[in-house]
Enzyme design. Sequence first.
Site, PDB file in Angstrom:
ATOM      1  N   ASP A 205      -4.186  10.513  12.494  1.00  0.00           N
ATOM      2  CA  ASP A 205      -4.849   9.754  11.358  1.00  0.00           C
ATOM      3  C   ASP A 205      -5.509   8.433  11.586  1.00  0.00           C
ATOM      4  OD1 ASP A 205      -5.674   9.950   8.732  1.00  0.00           O
ATOM      5  OD2 ASP A 205      -3.798   9.147   8.017  1.00  0.00           O
TER       6      ASP A 205
ATOM      7  N   GLY B  64       0.008   9.049   2.000  1.00  0.00           N
ATOM      8  CA  GLY B  64       0.477  10.462   1.685  1.00  0.00           C
ATOM      9  C   GLY B  64       2.111  10.729   2.167  1.00  0.00           C
TER      10      GLY B  64
ATOM     11  N   VAL C 174       4.586   0.763   1.366  1.00  0.00           N
ATOM     12  CA  VAL C 174       4.775  -0.124   2.338  1.00  0.00           C
ATOM     13  C   VAL C 174       4.936  -1.465   1.573  1.00  0.00           C
ATOM     14  CG1 VAL C 174       4.281  -1.422   4.236  1.00  0.00           C
ATOM     15  CG2 VAL C 174       3.708   1.001   4.289  1.00  0.00           C
TER      16      VAL C 174
ATOM     17  N   GLY D 173       0.747  -1.176   0.088  1.00  0.00           N
ATOM     18  CA  GLY D 173       0.093  -0.006   0.021  1.00  0.00           C
ATOM     19  C   GLY D 173       0.840   1.240   0.006  1.00  0.00           C
TER      20      GLY D 173
END
Length: 326
Positions: A130, A21, A25, A18
Amino acid sequence: MLFRGQTLGKYKILAPLGSGGFGAVYLARDTWIDKDVAIKVPHRQNLNFGELLQEPRLLAALDHPNIVSITTAEKQDNIFFIVMEYVAGHTLEEVITTSAGLDAERTVHYAMQIGRAIEHAHAQGVIHRDLRPANMLVSDAGVLKVADFGTSRFLEIAAHGTTVIGSPPYMAPEQFEGKAVFASDIYSLGITMYQMLTAALPYESPAPTDLDKLRSGELVRPPRLSNPEVPKALNDVVMRALAPGLSTRYQRATDLLSDLEHASAPVPRPKPDRSTDPTRETARARIHVTPRRLRTENPSSGRFCLRCHKPLHARADRCPFCGESW
């Protein structure tokens, strides 16, 4: 960007996992010990080494079973990367989507694990900023681990910062003003619980014209209105976590965890009032009526001695066989 089969020192890239911002990874293999790991490569490679080490140092301070752990940070072939624990499973976002929402028991199970993770992070002075299902990994064994602390900052930095960081659908009202506090993470957890229970967000990314409604709480409807099976106690926990004002929201993850435990406790069923139970009354009446009386009230069916069980004359008051009288 790394490619399948590429090597960074002893790590062989197996597949992308994935990208966000702040970094990408990858699933990689530690070829020295034959173990799968996750490798995060920050997008901004031009920062000085001290700035690049900020995230791994922060992660090293977070040692908790519900937080993805860090192994090390390295630089190979002029690429800086962070080596982390690889969690085999799915993101919570994928779990919610494939299940079309979760029941109350499973929601509480995951919410408790998220709550413990942020409770630990807050104790170290770290705000995630987040929190969202895409940043939470659920292992095949059902263990949830919070990931991606790359947007985190220590409390004293975050409290005075003005940078707006986060995912708008999960951000607390104060985050749109560039402020983040511990209770901001709790708001994000509230949105996540709402999504688990209803398979939907309470609202999409607020437009600038919607910020006043967000601050007043007008954008949030109780999850029970969308899913009547949500227990009231759990509904109340979610709504308090989503309180727009800091003074009415949970201030500490510890308090939220305590209320979640009470919300998940089974409701005791009232014991039946035996004094008015007609079944019990009938049984009691039967117990108090002696077999001898039952025999004499229906002589047409024949009478027998209760002691030797031999037949008796209809009007006899004494058994001629054994001498039993009544």
